[in-house]
Motif scaffolding. Structure first.
Motif, PDB file in Angstrom:
ATOM      1  N   ILE A   9       8.008 -26.615  44.315  1.00 22.87           N
ATOM      2  CA  ILE A   9       8.211 -26.921  45.196  1.00 22.87           C
ATOM      3  C   ILE A   9       6.738 -26.451  46.327  1.00 22.87           C
ATOM      4  CG2 ILE A   9       9.143 -26.190  47.223  1.00 22.87           C
ATOM      5  CD1 ILE A   9      11.460 -28.226  46.512  1.00 22.87           C
ATOM      6  N   ARG A  13       4.600 -28.680  48.918  1.00 25.88           N
ATOM      7  CA  ARG A  13       3.911 -28.324  50.372  1.00 25.88           C
ATOM      8  C   ARG A  13       2.432 -28.089  50.444  1.00 25.88           C
ATOM      9  NH1 ARG A  13       7.274 -23.002  49.200  1.00 25.88           N
ATOM     10  NH2 ARG A  13       9.339 -22.601  50.491  1.00 25.88           N
ATOM     11  N   VAL A  49      13.482 -27.387  53.296  1.00 30.24           N
ATOM     12  CA  VAL A  49      13.427 -26.458  52.644  1.00 30.24           C
ATOM     13  C   VAL A  49      13.668 -25.140  52.849  1.00 30.24           C
ATOM     14  CG1 VAL A  49      11.573 -25.372  50.966  1.00 30.24           C
ATOM     15  CG2 VAL A  49      11.379 -27.841  50.651  1.00 30.24           C
ATOM     16  N   SER A  50      13.332 -25.616  54.318  1.00 30.28           N
ATOM     17  CA  SER A  50      13.505 -23.739  54.635  1.00 30.28           C
ATOM     18  C   SER A  50      15.050 -23.913  55.121  1.00 30.28           C
ATOM     19  CB  SER A  50      12.864 -24.103  56.604  1.00 30.28           C
ATOM     20  OG  SER A  50      11.469 -24.070  56.221  1.00 30.28           O
ATOM     21  N   TYR A  52      17.505 -25.148  53.316  1.00 27.10           N
ATOM     22  CA  TYR A  52      17.952 -24.815  51.875  1.00 27.10           C
ATOM     23  C   TYR A  52      17.793 -22.893  51.438  1.00 27.10           C
ATOM     24  CZ  TYR A  52      18.403 -24.833  46.390  1.00 27.10           C
ATOM     25  OH  TYR A  52      18.504 -25.287  45.461  1.00 27.10           O
ATOM     26  N   GLY A 208      18.941 -29.272  54.954  1.00 34.41           N
ATOM     27  CA  GLY A 208      18.789 -28.715  53.733  1.00 34.41           C
ATOM     28  C   GLY A 208      19.335 -27.205  53.362  1.00 34.41           C
ATOM     29  N   VAL A 266      14.133 -33.826  46.676  1.00 30.74           N
ATOM     30  CA  VAL A 266      14.148 -32.112  47.049  1.00 30.74           C
ATOM     31  C   VAL A 266      15.440 -31.416  45.783  1.00 30.74           C
ATOM     32  CG1 VAL A 266      15.071 -30.193  48.532  1.00 30.74           C
ATOM     33  CG2 VAL A 266      12.922 -32.226  49.372  1.00 30.74           C
ATOM     34  N   PHE A 270      14.757 -28.981  43.558  1.00 30.30           N
ATOM     35  CA  PHE A 270      15.846 -27.579  43.361  1.00 30.30           C
ATOM     36  C   PHE A 270      16.754 -26.981  42.121  1.00 30.30           C
ATOM     37  CE2 PHE A 270      14.110 -25.876  48.270  1.00 30.30           C
ATOM     38  CZ  PHE A 270      13.923 -25.318  47.128  1.00 30.30           C
TER      39      PHE A 270
END
Length: 365
Positions: A9, A13, A49-50, A52, A208, A266, A270
């Protein structure tokens, strides 16, 4: 127990931050000479991502304190403190550069500060901000507003949010944005009630969070070597398809399809089920790039808007691009370093402020 960083990740990013940095060169060179004209779609990765990680935080904390309000305040406070030093330093440096490049006088400096200082307090997406100094702050502003809505609801109604409300809400918000303005971009587009960036954040934070729930099932599956190979190909294929789309196309209704591909990528990243780059040096490098990505995201926008005012007209595209990238990267490193110092000495700074402004007797109460 401290949670382990996801180095993959971190890598992505950095990749998507670089794409955003290149995307905004359209402010300097116009659309014809710029690359990644569709690069604003990269922000979707950060929202996913935030969302999640917000869901992961809720699950780790269990029942919390038992007070939804207190848990929400603590979560937002932790989130705020986690990135606000970078935001504050980057906004200050952007303000100084903007005033210098604009050759602003004292009156204009005071006027711009009065109309834009709320942006530095992360209130950009409320509509209260006058002139924007560092437009990149809209992302953190919309993210916090979205989390202030979602976090207490998930705490209060976990099953309803998980199985019904979030999936339905995400689809409806997604459809609203596309029907109103054809795509999910344009964060400052006014949707009648609020900025589009807030709808975008609310939608994709929920997506997410949904990915987190899906991944809890996904993690229980053990894949063969062939299965892992297929997952690796799908993951990288989805990321590459999204990147190529951002390179060749601007915003369109096809955004929906490519955001779906990003969700798949994503989810796999993860899950940790595919093949990844491994090794201590690799982890160290990816961690560094991941930590640099946020200061880089915050530190480039003012240059795209005002750097041309300071560069000679004889400079070629390559020369201007080189100066821009050096300025953005140097500023990002400075923001990173200064914010680290602020964190390290935050206690001393607070104590010094108290001694300066508060009577000693009051401090002892």
């Amino acid at each position: 127990m401290a949670k382990e960083r996801n180095h993959q990740i971190d890598l992505w990013r950095f990749v998507f931050s670089v794409i955003i940095v290149i995307h905004h060169t359209k402010n300097m060179f116009g659309d014809d000479k710029s690359k990644f004209l569709g690069g604003s779609l990269a922000v979707e990765f950060f929202f996913l991502v935030s969302g999640y990680l917000m869901m992961a935080s809720i699950e780790r904390s269990g029942q919390g304190t038992g007070s939804v309000t207190l848990d929400t305040v603590r979560f937002i406070k932790k989130k705020w403190c986690g990135f606000y030093p970078e935001v504050l330093v980057a906004w200050g440096m952007a303000f100084i550069f903007t005033m210098y490049a604009s050759r602003a006088g004292i009156r204009e400096i005071l006027s711009r500060f009065a109309s834009g200082f709320l942006e530095g307090l992360l209130l950009f997406s409320t509509g209260l901000v006058g002139n924007s100094v560092n437009p990149a702050t809209w992302y953190m502003s919309s993210m916090l507003l979205g989390m202030l809505i979602l976090y207490p609801l998930i705490r209060k109604y976990p099953k309803a949010m998980k199985y019904y409300i979030m999936p339905l809400s995400a689809i409806l918000l997604w459809g609203w944005m596309c029907a109103e303005d054809r795509n999910t971009r344009n964060p400052t587009y006014w949707m009648g009630l609020t900025y589009k960036g807030n709808i975008r954040a609310l939608c994709e934070l929920q997506m997410g969070a949904i990915l987190y729930y899906i991944n809890q099932k996904f993690k229980n599956v053990n894949f063969t070597k062939i299965g892992k190979t297929v997952l690796t190909v799908v993951e990288w294929g989805c990321y590459m398809a999204v990147i190529l789309y951002m390179y060749f196309r601007t915003a369109s209704k096809k955004d929906v399809f490519f955001i779906t591909l990003m969700c798949i990528a994503v989810l796999i990243t993860f899950s940790g089920k595919a093949y990844y780059f491994k090794g201590k040096n690799v982890g160290t490098l990816f961690t560094f790039l991941g930590k640099l990505s946020f200061p880089l995201f915050l530190s480039h926008h003012a240059y795209t808007l005002h750097l041309n005012n300071l560069l000679p007209e004889t400079f070629t595209y390559s020369q201007k691009m080189a100066v821009y990238l050096v300025c953005a990267c140097t500023t990002a490193l400075a923001v990173w370093g200064i914010s680290a110092l602020l964190r390290k000495n935050s206690g001393r700074i607070l104590q010094a402020g108290k001694r300066l402004f508060v009577e000693k007797e009051a401090l002892n109460v």
